[in-house]
Design an enzyme around this catalytic site. Structure first.
Site, PDB file in Angstrom:
ATOM      1  N   THR A 192     -20.216   6.783  13.594  1.00  0.00           N
ATOM      2  CA  THR A 192     -21.537   7.418  14.102  1.00  0.00           C
ATOM      3  C   THR A 192     -22.498   6.566  13.944  1.00  0.00           C
ATOM      4  OG1 THR A 192     -20.469   9.687  13.277  1.00  0.00           O
ATOM      5  CG2 THR A 192     -22.839   9.399  14.204  1.00  0.00           C
ATOM      6  N   ASP A 207      -9.426   1.486   1.578  1.00  0.00           N
ATOM      7  CA  ASP A 207     -10.346   2.051   0.132  1.00  0.00           C
ATOM      8  C   ASP A 207     -11.560   1.184   0.600  1.00  0.00           C
ATOM      9  OD1 ASP A 207      -7.666   2.702  -0.890  1.00  0.00           O
ATOM     10  OD2 ASP A 207      -7.387   0.635  -1.455  1.00  0.00           O
ATOM     11  N   ARG A 245       0.802  -1.215   0.017  1.00  0.00           N
ATOM     12  CA  ARG A 245       0.107  -0.123  -0.186  1.00  0.00           C
ATOM     13  C   ARG A 245       0.837   1.281  -0.226  1.00  0.00           C
ATOM     14  NH1 ARG A 245      -4.867   0.757   0.108  1.00  0.00           N
ATOM     15  NH2 ARG A 245      -6.021   2.882   0.626  1.00  0.00           N
ATOM     16  N   HIS A 286      -8.451   7.824   3.236  1.00  0.00           N
ATOM     17  CA  HIS A 286      -8.127   7.098   1.880  1.00  0.00           C
ATOM     18  C   HIS A 286      -6.685   6.421   2.246  1.00  0.00           C
ATOM     19  CE1 HIS A 286      -9.376   5.159  -1.842  1.00  0.00           C
ATOM     20  NE2 HIS A 286      -9.724   6.240  -2.468  1.00  0.00           N
TER      21      HIS A 286
END
Length: 224
Positions: free
Chosen positions: A170, A195, A14, A191
């Site tokens: 939330t 993803d 990543r 991000h």
């Protein structure tokens, strides 16, 4: 004290995505879903445990399964992963229409976590302070509840929040539809850390965990 393990950038798949979304094009996003909690509601009522605390534990259990939700940056700005993260959550004060932010150390044993959370909430129930325990540790993620209304969309706009890699969740008010009980869940992510694939997996694992209410009365299920 919790430890953050540095990520080896030479082998991290990543690394390019992280650099792009943290520096070149900083980006956060929010996903709101309705989670079927029909079986969870029945199980938590039968258990005599507190619903909000059970919701918080379930979220923390999912977060602690996955590296992407425990991602942080060290003092040098390099990525690292906390060994464990803890939920920081809001508790409403109706008399002042304000809230406090509390935190409780995550425990894989739900019963132990539940008891610790109940004690913490009771201890600070009369506090008017925003952070009655002091500033939460760095290795926390945020949970809040809006139990007065359901919603189909929810997003936070955090100024200069581009380095905030921890998830923010939330919860809304239950809504009944076609004989099922649904819980609005808004998940906000960076991000650079996660993803759409990771967000969807979070939601699916949360659905599965809430559908399996065995952990409410007995030992916590093993992490997968």
């Amino acid at each position: 004290m919790e430890h953050a393990t540095p990520i080896d950038l030479d082998t991290w798949p990543r690394r390019q995505h992280f650099a792009h979304y943290l520096h070149a094009s900083p980006c956060t996003y929010a996903l709101t879903v309705e989670v079927d909690v029909t079986d969870f509601v029945a199980a938590v009522r039968a258990s005599g445990r507190r619903t909000y605390v059970a919701q918080i534990w379930a979220l923390a259990a999912i977060v602690n399964r996955r590296d992407e939700f425990r991602l942080c940056v060290d003092e040098a700005g390099a990525p690292a992963v906390w060994d464990r993260v803890h939920p920081a959550f809001t508790v409403f004060h109706p008399e002042t229409e304000t809230f406090s932010c509390l935190w409780v150390a995550f425990d894989p044993d739900f019963a132990a976590f539940h008891d610790a959370a109940v004690r913490t909430i009771a201890e600070h129930s009369a506090s008017g302070d925003f952070f009655p325990q002091g500033e939460p540790p760095r290795n926390t993620f945020d949970v809040s509840s809006v139990p007065w209304t359901s919603f189909t969309g929810f997003a936070l706009n955090i100024e200069k929040g581009w380095a905030h890699l921890a998830p923010i969740v939330t919860l809304g008010r239950y809504v009944e539809r076609d004989g099922r009980v649904l819980l609005p869940v808004a998940l906000q992510l960076h991000h650079a850390a996660a993803d759409g694939f990771h967000a969807a997996r979070f939601v699916n694992e949360l659905r599965d965990l809430l559908a399996d209410g065995s952990w409410l009365a007995g030992p916590a299920p093993a992490a997968r």
